[in-house]
Enzyme design. Structure first.
Site, PDB file in Angstrom:
ATOM      1  N   SER A 149       0.845  -1.189   0.000  1.00  0.00           N
ATOM      2  CA  SER A 149       0.000   0.000   0.000  1.00  0.00           C
ATOM      3  C   SER A 149       0.874   1.230   0.000  1.00  0.00           C
ATOM      4  O   SER A 149       2.061   1.177   0.317  1.00  0.00           O
ATOM      5  CB  SER A 149      -0.926   0.025   1.228  1.00  0.00           C
ATOM      6  OG  SER A 149      -0.166   0.171   2.416  1.00  0.00           O
ATOM      7  N   GLY A 151       2.332   2.923  -2.190  1.00  0.00           N
ATOM      8  CA  GLY A 151       3.510   2.962  -3.041  1.00  0.00           C
ATOM      9  C   GLY A 151       4.710   2.205  -2.527  1.00  0.00           C
ATOM     10  O   GLY A 151       5.785   2.267  -3.137  1.00  0.00           O
ATOM     11  N   GLU A 257      -8.728   3.582  -9.374  1.00  0.00           N
ATOM     12  CA  GLU A 257      -7.708   4.437 -10.000  1.00  0.00           C
ATOM     13  C   GLU A 257      -7.605   4.148 -11.497  1.00  0.00           C
ATOM     14  O   GLU A 257      -7.647   2.993 -11.932  1.00  0.00           O
ATOM     15  CB  GLU A 257      -6.352   4.209  -9.338  1.00  0.00           C
ATOM     16  CG  GLU A 257      -6.302   4.632  -7.876  1.00  0.00           C
ATOM     17  CD  GLU A 257      -4.926   4.437  -7.283  1.00  0.00           C
ATOM     18  OE1 GLU A 257      -3.984   5.126  -7.727  1.00  0.00           O
ATOM     19  OE2 GLU A 257      -4.788   3.589  -6.370  1.00  0.00           O
ATOM     20  N   GLU A 270      -5.843   0.401 -10.538  1.00  0.00           N
ATOM     21  CA  GLU A 270      -5.960  -0.324  -9.274  1.00  0.00           C
ATOM     22  C   GLU A 270      -7.294   0.000  -8.620  1.00  0.00           C
ATOM     23  O   GLU A 270      -8.025   0.888  -9.063  1.00  0.00           O
ATOM     24  CB  GLU A 270      -4.816   0.049  -8.315  1.00  0.00           C
ATOM     25  CG  GLU A 270      -3.455  -0.391  -8.781  1.00  0.00           C
ATOM     26  CD  GLU A 270      -2.360  -0.129  -7.763  1.00  0.00           C
ATOM     27  OE1 GLU A 270      -1.251  -0.651  -7.960  1.00  0.00           O
ATOM     28  OE2 GLU A 270      -2.604   0.582  -6.768  1.00  0.00           O
ATOM     29  N   ASP A 277      -6.726   7.468   0.056  1.00  0.00           N
ATOM     30  CA  ASP A 277      -5.971   8.605   0.587  1.00  0.00           C
ATOM     31  C   ASP A 277      -6.157   9.864  -0.261  1.00  0.00           C
ATOM     32  O   ASP A 277      -6.277  10.976   0.279  1.00  0.00           O
ATOM     33  CB  ASP A 277      -4.485   8.264   0.765  1.00  0.00           C
ATOM     34  CG  ASP A 277      -3.845   7.621  -0.446  1.00  0.00           C
ATOM     35  OD1 ASP A 277      -4.484   7.574  -1.526  1.00  0.00           O
ATOM     36  OD2 ASP A 277      -2.687   7.175  -0.335  1.00  0.00           O
ATOM     37  N   THR A 278      -6.228   9.700  -1.576  1.00  0.00           N
ATOM     38  CA  THR A 278      -6.433  10.882  -2.421  1.00  0.00           C
ATOM     39  C   THR A 278      -7.801  11.514  -2.180  1.00  0.00           C
ATOM     40  O   THR A 278      -8.004  12.697  -2.439  1.00  0.00           O
ATOM     41  CB  THR A 278      -6.302  10.524  -3.910  1.00  0.00           C
ATOM     42  OG1 THR A 278      -7.325   9.588  -4.266  1.00  0.00           O
ATOM     43  CG2 THR A 278      -4.939   9.932  -4.219  1.00  0.00           C
ATOM     44  N   ARG A 360       3.714  10.271   6.022  1.00  0.00           N
ATOM     45  CA  ARG A 360       2.620  11.232   5.935  1.00  0.00           C
ATOM     46  C   ARG A 360       2.087  11.488   7.349  1.00  0.00           C
ATOM     47  O   ARG A 360       1.534  10.606   7.984  1.00  0.00           O
ATOM     48  CB  ARG A 360       1.535  10.684   5.017  1.00  0.00           C
ATOM     49  CG  ARG A 360       0.487  11.686   4.609  1.00  0.00           C
ATOM     50  CD  ARG A 360      -0.316  11.189   3.420  1.00  0.00           C
ATOM     51  NE  ARG A 360      -1.014   9.951   3.684  1.00  0.00           N
ATOM     52  CZ  ARG A 360      -1.097   8.934   2.840  1.00  0.00           C
ATOM     53  NH1 ARG A 360      -0.510   8.994   1.673  1.00  0.00           N
ATOM     54  NH2 ARG A 360      -1.767   7.848   3.146  1.00  0.00           N
TER      55      ARG A 360
END
Length: 391
Positions: A149, A151, A257, A270, A277-278, A360
């Site tokens: 997850s 990236g 995505e 995906e 998150d986006t 983050r």
């Protein structure tokens, strides 16, 4: 009131707990470490590895939840089928979570069973298999773990000389028991989007306005809504999202995505069976319900008649610039928040108890009227996020 067992308690889980409690629900937040963000606002919490099937069974037996919601990938997902048979509602469904936690399953479903347009792809368990697959795909290409997850373990490989590093990095970034990589052609896209898709018990599928986003190293850095798109591309993305979510079954919000090429159209990339998150840009009030409120309502079987766009919005993340060694065991602190708050914006600090480089730690969201300049909003969000420093 329902009792919800939340598996994974990061920043997305925290916002979900807030949404659930506003509807009078009881939430038990679970994660592998104490003090996780969602635990700070939940009714109860449990600390255990969700890859430990026995520990997961024990938590379910102890709390007897009405609903189980998965926020992370590192879960013994096959147990979810058993819980469903026991009458526990798994969101969106045990089938959906099992498929989408593994890139191999979801990619084969999308490309081979549903015939959706995707990048050319192969799988590799060994370095030799990766080398062979790269000859088929060509360079540049993308290498990433089948299960991960944010990236983790993902690389863009520009030449054969970079394959060894990509293989090692991908395997290190793998979550769970799956130690296999997917290698796919690099699509020359103009932009990428997340299409937040809501499936409901009544069979009515709804779509949020497309969310544009920018990633670095496969991890989200900024997002903005609505992403300007050709109407034909929006309709194609919606068609694909509806097809794959219907095949996976269940109710909830999905982060689907896509890569978008102005000349070649829309490519499925995906899918996540939960808030994305986006999608934190929806915390800026861009629509009548943010993504966490939508997920909660769908999970509880509450009807959602419509999703109304209200404002344009942009988000930018606050990253840690320090390492755990520099923290010396202290709790992360922040400076620059006052400067950010001097302007019309909202800053959300997640409350993570530890740091790592580029972790983050928060997000800044800004909004404007529907006729405002989206690029100006993006610049503002990034500028304000840059003021916040972790120390």
């Amino acid at each position: 009131m329902k009792k919800i067992l939340l598996l994974g308690s990061g920043e997305l889980g925290k916002e979900f707990v807030i949404a659930a409690q506003r509807l009078g629900q009881h939430v038990v937040a679970c994660d592998s470490y104490p003090g996780a963000p969602a635990m700070q606002v939940a009714d109860e919490c449990e600390v255990f590895s969700m890859l430990d099937g026995s520990a997961l069974d024990a938590a379910v037996a102890k709390h007897k939840p009405d609903v189980i919601i998965c926020e992370i990938e590192a879960i013994r997902t096959e147990r979810l089928y058993d819980y469903e048979k026991q009458g526990v509602r798994v969101v969106p469904s045990a089938r959906a979570v099992n498929f989408t936690m593994n890139r191999k399953a979801i990619r084969d479903l999308a490309a081979k069973e549903l015939g959706l347009k995707t990048a050319k792809y192969f799988y590799a368990k060994t370095y030799d298999e990766l080398v062979e697959a790269s000859r088929e795909v060509g360079f540049p290409c993308v290498v990433k773990p089948l299960m991960s997850s944010s990236g983790k373990g993902q690389s863009i490989v520009k030449s054969a000389d970079e394959l060894q590093h990509a293989f090692e990095y991908g395997m290190e970034g793998s979550r769970g028991d799956v130690k296999e990589l997917i290698i796919e052609e690099f699509i020359k896209f103009d932009y990428e989007i997340t299409l937040l898709t809501v499936t409901q018990d009544n069979g009515n599928t709804l779509f949020c306005a497309p969310v544009g986003h920018v990633q670095k190293g496969g991890d989200y850095r900024e997002s903005f809504q609505p992403m300007p798109m050709k109407e034909e591309h929006i309709r194609e993305a919606e068609r694909m999202a509806k097809a794959v979510t219907e095949a996976l079954t269940g109710s909830g919000i999905w982060g689907v995505e896509f890569f978008v090429s102005e000349s070649n159209g829309v490519y499925f990339s995906e899918l996540s069976p939960r808030p994305h998150d986006t999608g934190m840009v929806t915390l800026a009030g861009t629509q009548n319900f943010n993504e966490f409120e939508l997920h909660c309502r769908a999970a509880l079987g509450l009807p959602i008649p419509c999703i109304k766009p209200l404002r344009k919005g942009a988000s930018a993340v606050v990253l840690s610039g320090i390492t755990p060694e520099q923290m010396e065991g202290t709790v992360p602190q922040f400076r620059g928040v006052e400067q950010t708050c001097e302007e019309d914006a909202d800053v959300r600090l997640f409350g993570k108890p530890t740091v790592r480089l580029n972790r983050r730690m928060g997000v800044v969201v800004v909004s404007g009227e529907l006729d405002s300049d989206l690029d100006a909003l993006r610049d503002k969000a990034k500028r304000l996020a840059s003021y916040v420093e972790v120390y």
